[in-house]
Design a protein around this motif. Structure first.
Motif, PDB file in Angstrom:
ATOM      1  N   PRO A  32       0.843  -1.205   0.000  1.00 22.27           N
ATOM      2  CA  PRO A  32       0.000   0.000   0.000  1.00 22.27           C
ATOM      3  C   PRO A  32       0.868   1.241   0.000  1.00 22.27           C
ATOM      4  O   PRO A  32       2.006   1.214   0.476  1.00 22.27           O
ATOM      5  CB  PRO A  32      -0.808  -0.125   1.296  1.00 22.27           C
ATOM      6  N   PRO A  33       0.358   2.344  -0.546  1.00 20.75           N
ATOM      7  CA  PRO A  33       1.151   3.586  -0.545  1.00 20.75           C
ATOM      8  C   PRO A  33       1.408   4.056   0.875  1.00 20.75           C
ATOM      9  O   PRO A  33       0.607   3.833   1.781  1.00 20.75           O
ATOM     10  CB  PRO A  33       0.268   4.572  -1.311  1.00 20.75           C
ATOM     11  N   SER A  34       2.545   4.701   1.055  1.00 19.85           N
ATOM     12  CA  SER A  34       2.898   5.209   2.380  1.00 19.85           C
ATOM     13  C   SER A  34       3.625   6.537   2.240  1.00 19.85           C
ATOM     14  O   SER A  34       4.133   6.875   1.168  1.00 19.85           O
ATOM     15  CB  SER A  34       3.778   4.206   3.129  1.00 19.85           C
ATOM     16  N   LEU A  35       3.665   7.266   3.341  1.00 20.17           N
ATOM     17  CA  LEU A  35       4.363   8.546   3.387  1.00 20.17           C
ATOM     18  C   LEU A  35       5.523   8.454   4.369  1.00 20.17           C
ATOM     19  O   LEU A  35       5.429   7.753   5.381  1.00 20.17           O
ATOM     20  CB  LEU A  35       3.415   9.664   3.822  1.00 20.17           C
ATOM     21  N   PRO A  36       6.638   9.156   4.086  1.00 22.40           N
ATOM     22  CA  PRO A  36       7.756   9.138   5.031  1.00 22.40           C
ATOM     23  C   PRO A  36       7.423   9.934   6.290  1.00 22.40           C
ATOM     24  O   PRO A  36       6.926  11.062   6.214  1.00 22.40           O
ATOM     25  CB  PRO A  36       8.899   9.804   4.240  1.00 22.40           C
ATOM     26  N   PHE A  37       7.685   9.346   7.453  1.00 23.55           N
ATOM     27  CA  PHE A  37       7.433  10.029   8.715  1.00 23.55           C
ATOM     28  C   PHE A  37       8.700  10.763   9.143  1.00 23.55           C
ATOM     29  O   PHE A  37       9.388  10.374  10.078  1.00 23.55           O
ATOM     30  CB  PHE A  37       6.998   9.019   9.774  1.00 23.55           C
ATOM     31  N   THR A  38       8.991  11.857   8.430  1.00 27.78           N
ATOM     32  CA  THR A  38      10.271  12.534   8.629  1.00 27.78           C
ATOM     33  C   THR A  38      10.380  13.188   9.999  1.00 27.78           C
ATOM     34  O   THR A  38      11.466  13.239  10.579  1.00 27.78           O
ATOM     35  CB  THR A  38      10.494  13.590   7.527  1.00 27.78           C
ATOM     36  N   LEU A  39       9.257  13.693  10.538  1.00 20.88           N
ATOM     37  CA  LEU A  39       9.315  14.299  11.872  1.00 20.88           C
ATOM     38  C   LEU A  39       9.599  13.233  12.921  1.00 20.88           C
ATOM     39  O   LEU A  39      10.387  13.446  13.844  1.00 20.88           O
ATOM     40  CB  LEU A  39       8.011  15.032  12.180  1.00 20.88           C
ATOM     41  N   ASN A  40       8.977  12.081  12.784  1.00 22.75           N
ATOM     42  CA  ASN A  40       9.237  10.973  13.705  1.00 22.75           C
ATOM     43  C   ASN A  40      10.694  10.542  13.649  1.00 22.75           C
ATOM     44  O   ASN A  40      11.302  10.230  14.679  1.00 22.75           O
ATOM     45  CB  ASN A  40       8.342   9.776  13.360  1.00 22.75           C
ATOM     46  N   ILE A  41      11.252  10.513  12.436  1.00 21.37           N
ATOM     47  CA  ILE A  41      12.655  10.136  12.266  1.00 21.37           C
ATOM     48  C   ILE A  41      13.564  11.150  12.958  1.00 21.37           C
ATOM     49  O   ILE A  41      14.560  10.790  13.594  1.00 21.37           O
ATOM     50  CB  ILE A  41      13.002  10.024  10.763  1.00 21.37           C
ATOM     51  N   ALA A  42      13.203  12.429  12.860  1.00 22.34           N
ATOM     52  CA  ALA A  42      13.997  13.469  13.520  1.00 22.34           C
ATOM     53  C   ALA A  42      13.973  13.284  15.033  1.00 22.34           C
ATOM     54  O   ALA A  42      15.008  13.416  15.704  1.00 22.34           O
ATOM     55  CB  ALA A  42      13.460  14.849  13.147  1.00 22.34           C
ATOM     56  N   VAL A  43      12.798  12.978  15.596  1.00 26.41           N
ATOM     57  CA  VAL A  43      12.690  12.734  17.044  1.00 26.41           C
ATOM     58  C   VAL A  43      13.542  11.537  17.434  1.00 26.41           C
ATOM     59  O   VAL A  43      14.271  11.562  18.431  1.00 26.41           O
ATOM     60  CB  VAL A  43      11.219  12.517  17.450  1.00 26.41           C
TER      61      VAL A  43
END
Length: 240
Positions: A32-43
């Protein structure tokens, strides 16, 4: 001899939540399509950097002292590999034809040598209530299973592992009066009493499914399969 199947922690979790999606993902590369969780990665990264500071000096993080945890961040030559999404910590079974692994966020070590497995999460809620979330939502139970799978991996690699594991939850405050380009968080340390007794059976079940020609029915709770089913039902009703 059957081929060794390389599995990630997320593949086994997908088998638990929806065997059909597991087969589509692993055998047919349909996701399924997904979006990168860039803020979560930063945390995640900022949190790891902070724990690495205390790891270097082998002192307890202030959070440990606040919560009465007699431990320090675990120092080991393979830590960066274990924390890498492309490597992680792994265990291979020739008997059951699997090579299973996952990447941890952090590890703490108690005075008796036991390892505490930790996973970092980020969210933003007006009222953060873990007990309510765990009872209401399946994803919260999946977080616990994630930690248990990591615990199992460390046990299979010869480490002493504590029964308890922790979710380190950062809850972003979204109702502050001023932003000033700064996001503040409440920190919640959630202790989970874990069991690894179920883990290998689910790994073997996943391998057996992926080794077979079975195309399983969708899970009744799978949001992706239910979406596709309703879309298909609409299409044959409206356009035929």
């Amino acid at each position: 001899m059957n081929e060794i199947i390389k599995l990630s922690r997320s593949t086994v979790e997908k088998y638990i939540s929806c065997p059909r999606c597991c087969v589509l993902d692993k055998k047919y590369k349909i996701k399924p399509p997904s979006l990168p969780f860039t803020l979560n990665i930063a945390v995640d990264n900022l949190c790891k950097n902070e724990f690495d500071y205390y790891r270097k000096i082998q002192e307890p993080h202030p959070l440990f002292i606040e919560h009465g945890i007699d431990a320090v961040p675990f120092k080991h030559k393979d830590l960066e590999r274990w924390r890498s999404n492309f490597q992680g910590i792994r265990y291979k079974s020739n008997q059951h034809n699997y090579d299973f692994g996952g990447a941890v966020d952090d590890i703490w070590q108690k005075k008796n040598g036991d390892l505490i497995i930790v996973d970092v999460k980020a969210t933003s809620r007006n009222n953060f209530d873990w007990s309510e979330t765990f009872n209401k939502y399946e994803y919260a139970k999946a977080y616990k299973r994630q930690l248990e799978m990591y615990q199992w991996l460390f046990k299979k690699n010869g480490f002493q592992v504590a029964k308890e594991a922790f979710l380190l939850y950062f809850n972003g405050k979204k109702n502050e009066e001023l932003f000033n380009n700064q996001l503040n968080f409440d920190v919640h340390l959630i202790k989970l009493d874990c069991s690894t007794s179920w883990v290998e059976k689910k790994i073997i079940d996943t391998v057996n499914l992926l080794s077979s020609d079975v195309f399983p029915k969708p899970s009744s709770n799978c949001e992706y399969c239910n979406y596709l089913k309703k879309r298909w039902q609409l299409s044959i009703t409206e356009y035929t």
